[in-house]
Design an enzyme around this catalytic site. Structure first.
Site, PDB file in Angstrom:
ATOM      1  N   ASP A  50     -12.479   9.585  -2.834  1.00  8.82           N
ATOM      2  CA  ASP A  50     -13.553  10.179  -3.018  1.00  8.82           C
ATOM      3  C   ASP A  50     -14.066  11.868  -4.018  1.00  8.82           C
ATOM      4  OD1 ASP A  50     -11.525  11.511  -1.071  1.00  8.82           O
ATOM      5  OD2 ASP A  50     -13.989  12.567  -0.427  1.00  8.82           O
ATOM      6  N   LYS A  72      -3.996  21.284  -8.106  1.00  6.34           N
ATOM      7  CA  LYS A  72      -3.540  22.386  -9.289  1.00  6.34           C
ATOM      8  C   LYS A  72      -2.888  21.251 -10.561  1.00  6.34           C
ATOM      9  CE  LYS A  72      -3.481  26.009  -5.739  1.00  6.34           C
ATOM     10  NZ  LYS A  72      -2.823  26.482  -5.408  1.00  6.34           N
ATOM     11  N   GLU A  87      -9.978   4.969   7.262  1.00  4.80           N
ATOM     12  CA  GLU A  87      -9.974   5.611   8.443  1.00  4.80           C
ATOM     13  C   GLU A  87     -10.734   7.002   7.804  1.00  4.80           C
ATOM     14  OE1 GLU A  87      -6.349   4.146  10.864  1.00  4.80           O
ATOM     15  OE2 GLU A  87      -6.856   4.529   8.851  1.00  4.80           O
ATOM     16  N   ASP A 136      -3.036  12.218  -2.293  1.00  2.72           N
ATOM     17  CA  ASP A 136      -3.812  13.486  -2.064  1.00  2.72           C
ATOM     18  C   ASP A 136      -3.472  13.860  -3.225  1.00  2.72           C
ATOM     19  OD1 ASP A 136      -3.390  15.660  -2.020  1.00  2.72           O
ATOM     20  OD2 ASP A 136      -2.220  16.396  -0.956  1.00  2.72           O
ATOM     21  N   GLU A 148       1.447  -0.775   0.120  1.00  4.73           N
ATOM     22  CA  GLU A 148      -0.405  -0.085   0.170  1.00  4.73           C
ATOM     23  C   GLU A 148       1.032   1.398  -0.598  1.00  4.73           C
ATOM     24  OE1 GLU A 148      -4.177   1.667   2.528  1.00  4.73           O
ATOM     25  OE2 GLU A 148      -2.223   0.847   3.478  1.00  4.73           O
TER      26      GLU A 148
END
Length: 214
Positions: A154, A122, A193, A118, A44
């Site tokens: 998401d 931009k 989480e 992340d 991961e």
């Protein structure tokens, strides 16, 4: 999301060198030495506080798992769990996902997970996205033929970008889900989480499974 530094993180890492490797450039092809049994190696990249990777290791005792995280505080949270759990099939790396080819040998990884990376929205930060072509090239190098890459997010923009990036790279898609938690094709999903918190409020999770065409 960057976590605040914790005073206990450095001492904990220093005290458990058997459970965590730091920028391990001398371990290519040797990762099975870190585990009780020689089993398929799952990686991961960007493990956060480690809920996903620890639950995966518990649920899949016949696979070995490595959690790679750049943030010292985040990896320390995972290490704190591992000190308690002592899972024989979990090892941690404090290192940079941009250096995977220095950490792993060709074809060494049997599966790779990217969870809620992340988005770097931009345009000037495109090269930092973990599904940018330079990262895909490293994944292709270290992953065995036919090994699955699982990507969850998401962020719709990052998901769309990743689909295009992987398609342009020539990858094959085995699953594209626009609403993971309502997708009947998906079984046994283990949440991070962030995923648990976000989805419990009604947020939509996107997922894809892909592999490289060797």
């Amino acid at each position: 999301m960057r976590l605040r530094n914790k005073s206990w993180a450095k001492p904990l890492i220093k005290a458990n060198p058997d459970m965590i490797s730091i920028t391990p450039t001398g371990m290519q092809g040797k990762w099975q030495e870190k585990f009780a049994d020689n089993q398929p190696l799952m990686l991961e990249v960007g493990s956060g506080k480690g809920r996903f990777i620890t639950e995966m290791a518990k649920a899949n005792p016949h696979q070995n798992f490595i959690a790679l995280e750049l943030q010292e505080t985040a990896i320390a949270y995972i290490l704190r769990k591992q000190v308690e759990l002592k899972l024989p099939n979990l090892h941690l790396i404090l290192g940079d996902g941009a250096d995977l080819s220095e950490y792993f040998a060709a074809n060494e990884v049997a599966g790779l997970f990217l969870n809620f990376s992340d988005p770097w929205p931009k345009t000037r930060h495109e090269k930092r996205r973990l599904t940018y072509k330079s990262f895909l090239s490293q994944y292709e190098n270290i992953m065995a033929e036919g090994a699955p890459l699982q990507f969850k997010t998401d962020n719709q923009g990052l998901f769309e970008y990743s689909l295009v990036s992987m398609n342009n790279y020539g990858m094959q898609f085995d699953l594209v889900s626009l609403d993971l938690h309502k997708d009947k094709r998906v079984e046994g999903n283990i949440e991070t989480e962030y995923e648990h918190k976000f989805s419990s409020k009604g947020g939509r999770i996107y997922e894809l499974l892909a592999k490289f065409k060797h």
